[in-house]
Design a protein around this motif. Structure first.
Motif, PDB file in Angstrom:
ATOM      1  N   VAL A 106       0.853  -1.183   0.000  1.00  0.00           N
ATOM      2  CA  VAL A 106       0.000   0.000   0.000  1.00  0.00           C
ATOM      3  C   VAL A 106       0.890   1.235   0.000  1.00  0.00           C
ATOM      4  O   VAL A 106       1.742   1.420   0.889  1.00  0.00           O
ATOM      5  N   VAL A 107       0.689   2.084  -1.011  1.00  0.00           N
ATOM      6  CA  VAL A 107       1.464   3.319  -1.145  1.00  0.00           C
ATOM      7  C   VAL A 107       0.516   4.489  -0.990  1.00  0.00           C
ATOM      8  O   VAL A 107      -0.423   4.656  -1.782  1.00  0.00           O
ATOM      9  N   ALA A 108       0.730   5.310   0.038  1.00  0.00           N
ATOM     10  CA  ALA A 108      -0.113   6.487   0.278  1.00  0.00           C
ATOM     11  C   ALA A 108       0.403   7.645  -0.560  1.00  0.00           C
ATOM     12  O   ALA A 108       1.607   7.957  -0.551  1.00  0.00           O
ATOM     13  N   LEU A 109      -0.526   8.305  -1.282  1.00  0.00           N
ATOM     14  CA  LEU A 109      -0.186   9.462  -2.106  1.00  0.00           C
ATOM     15  C   LEU A 109      -0.757  10.706  -1.441  1.00  0.00           C
ATOM     16  O   LEU A 109      -1.970  10.805  -1.229  1.00  0.00           O
ATOM     17  N   ALA A 110       0.120  11.651  -1.115  1.00  0.00           N
ATOM     18  CA  ALA A 110      -0.308  12.866  -0.411  1.00  0.00           C
ATOM     19  C   ALA A 110      -0.622  13.980  -1.399  1.00  0.00           C
ATOM     20  O   ALA A 110      -0.104  14.022  -2.521  1.00  0.00           O
ATOM     21  N   GLY A 111      -1.467  14.933  -0.948  1.00  0.00           N
ATOM     22  CA  GLY A 111      -1.830  16.067  -1.772  1.00  0.00           C
ATOM     23  C   GLY A 111      -0.654  17.001  -2.019  1.00  0.00           C
ATOM     24  O   GLY A 111       0.213  17.170  -1.151  1.00  0.00           O
ATOM     25  N   GLN A 112      -0.610  17.633  -3.175  1.00  0.00           N
ATOM     26  CA  GLN A 112       0.469  18.546  -3.559  1.00  0.00           C
ATOM     27  C   GLN A 112      -0.047  19.982  -3.602  1.00  0.00           C
ATOM     28  O   GLN A 112      -1.184  20.266  -3.226  1.00  0.00           O
ATOM     29  N   THR A 113       0.798  20.891  -4.079  1.00  0.00           N
ATOM     30  CA  THR A 113       0.513  22.328  -4.013  1.00  0.00           C
ATOM     31  C   THR A 113      -0.831  22.691  -4.639  1.00  0.00           C
ATOM     32  O   THR A 113      -1.599  23.478  -4.086  1.00  0.00           O
ATOM     33  N   VAL A 114      -1.158  22.122  -5.798  1.00  0.00           N
ATOM     34  CA  VAL A 114      -2.383  22.477  -6.504  1.00  0.00           C
ATOM     35  C   VAL A 114      -3.634  22.000  -5.755  1.00  0.00           C
ATOM     36  O   VAL A 114      -4.714  22.579  -5.905  1.00  0.00           O
ATOM     37  N   LYS A 168      -5.852  13.231  -1.767  1.00  0.00           N
ATOM     38  CA  LYS A 168      -5.090  12.067  -1.347  1.00  0.00           C
ATOM     39  C   LYS A 168      -5.582  10.849  -2.134  1.00  0.00           C
ATOM     40  O   LYS A 168      -6.681  10.840  -2.683  1.00  0.00           O
ATOM     41  N   ALA A 169      -4.749   9.820  -2.163  1.00  0.00           N
ATOM     42  CA  ALA A 169      -5.096   8.583  -2.863  1.00  0.00           C
ATOM     43  C   ALA A 169      -4.251   7.460  -2.306  1.00  0.00           C
ATOM     44  O   ALA A 169      -3.299   7.690  -1.547  1.00  0.00           O
ATOM     45  N   LYS A 170      -4.597   6.219  -2.681  1.00  0.00           N
ATOM     46  CA  LYS A 170      -3.824   5.050  -2.262  1.00  0.00           C
ATOM     47  C   LYS A 170      -3.594   4.152  -3.465  1.00  0.00           C
ATOM     48  O   LYS A 170      -4.461   4.000  -4.318  1.00  0.00           O
ATOM     49  N   ILE A 171      -2.397   3.573  -3.488  1.00  0.00           N
ATOM     50  CA  ILE A 171      -2.044   2.612  -4.513  1.00  0.00           C
ATOM     51  C   ILE A 171      -1.926   1.234  -3.852  1.00  0.00           C
ATOM     52  O   ILE A 171      -1.267   1.095  -2.810  1.00  0.00           O
ATOM     53  N   TYR A 172      -2.580   0.218  -4.444  1.00  0.00           N
ATOM     54  CA  TYR A 172      -2.422  -1.169  -4.017  1.00  0.00           C
ATOM     55  C   TYR A 172      -1.644  -1.884  -5.125  1.00  0.00           C
ATOM     56  O   TYR A 172      -2.187  -2.171  -6.199  1.00  0.00           O
ATOM     57  N   TRP A 173      -0.356  -2.159  -4.821  1.00  0.00           N
ATOM     58  CA  TRP A 173       0.533  -2.726  -5.840  1.00  0.00           C
ATOM     59  C   TRP A 173       0.906  -4.154  -5.438  1.00  0.00           C
ATOM     60  O   TRP A 173       1.579  -4.367  -4.427  1.00  0.00           O
ATOM     61  N   ASN A 174       0.437  -5.126  -6.217  1.00  0.00           N
ATOM     62  CA  ASN A 174       0.672  -6.521  -5.899  1.00  0.00           C
ATOM     63  C   ASN A 174       2.077  -6.928  -6.336  1.00  0.00           C
ATOM     64  O   ASN A 174       2.437  -6.787  -7.508  1.00  0.00           O
ATOM     65  N   GLN A 175       2.863  -7.472  -5.389  1.00  0.00           N
ATOM     66  CA  GLN A 175       4.260  -7.797  -5.665  1.00  0.00           C
ATOM     67  C   GLN A 175       4.423  -9.114  -6.422  1.00  0.00           C
ATOM     68  O   GLN A 175       5.508  -9.396  -6.924  1.00  0.00           O
TER      69      GLN A 175
END
Length: 261
Positions: free
Chosen positions: A156-164, A169-176
């Motif tokens: 699980v990769v958490a994506l944080a909000g940026q300047t714009v 926010k969002a989340k990535i579920y990346w299967n290894q």
């Protein structure tokens, strides 16, 4: 004139049944206009015939029956004037036709009522079937989400909000194992008309973005979970807002979320 004897003589019934001669019919009509009790007795006989007719179709709706009853009873004269009948079978034919008319009216009403009930039943059945399909889809979606969240192979990769858009926010579920990528975009605002979110797989040194899909169609119902292209060696993920159809390279001024693996 002794009106009681006249009423009890049976002549009024014969008048109603059309068994009197023309001169006798005229005599009854004269007496009916002159003596209220004779007129009232004629009306009572008429009502008795109507009630007998009603007994043939007891389930006829009250509104329809009252309409027929009113039409027969509320005439100006209040007296049924019939042409003299030459024989008893002719009268029976008239009575049978009258009863048949009421019976046909009842059957027509009953058929319409049954058609309405059948239509309502079909519509309710269709609604029920749609509800069952919807519940089945929801259960399937919930099961897919649960498996996605519980899979130990998913990073699980958490994506944080940026300047714009700091609140985004969002989340990535990346299967290894199979390298599949799901994006939970519930924390992203609705994109403006004519724009779409684009997901990027990132290599950090040097910074190399690779598009892995657009967030155009949810993968799981209305949960805002999107399936994008697989990736094998991402070091981070980013989401930008791009014109409809996507862009060959990310518009960094429209970088909404960013996160490292």
């Amino acid at each position: 004139m002794n009106t009681r004897e006249y009423i009890e003589s049976g002549v009024l019934e014969l008048y109603i049944f059309g068994k009197l001669s023309e001169s006798e019919n005229e005599e009854v009509q004269v007496y009916a206009n002159e003596y209220p009790e004779i007129k009232q007795e004629i009306e009572s006989i008429e009502k008795a015939i109507i009630n007998l007719s009603y007994s043939v179709a007891p389930n006829l709706s009250l509104d329809n029956f009252n309409t027929i009853r009113k039409a027969l009873l509320e005439r100006e004269s209040g007296v049924v004037t019939l042409k003299p009948k030459s024989n008893w079978p002719a009268y029976m034919g008239w009575a049978a036709s009258f009863l048949l008319l009421l019976g046909a009216g009842f059957l027509y009403f009953q058929m319409n009522q049954n058609d309405t009930l059948l239509k309502d039943s079909r519509e309710k059945n269709q609604d029920l079937q749609k509800s069952v399909v919807t519940l089945e889809e929801q259960n399937k979606n919930n099961e897919t989400l649960l498996n996605l969240f519980k899979d130990e192979n998913n990073k699980v990769v958490a994506l944080a909000g940026q300047t714009v858009a700091p609140e985004a926010k969002a989340k990535i579920y990346w299967n290894q194992n199979d390298h599949s990528v799901y994006v939970d975009a519930a924390g992203l605002p609705e994109p403006p008309k004519g724009y779409v979110y684009q997901v990027w797989s990132l290599k950090m040194d040097p910074l190399t973005p690779t598009s892995i899909g657009l967030l155009e169609k949810t993968e799981i119902g209305k949960s805002r979970i999107f399936k994008v292209d697989n990736t094998m060696d991402a070091e981070g993920f980013g989401i930008t807002l791009e014109p409809a159809g996507g862009s060959a390279a990310p518009t960094l001024e429209q970088l909404y979320t960013l996160g490292k693996v």
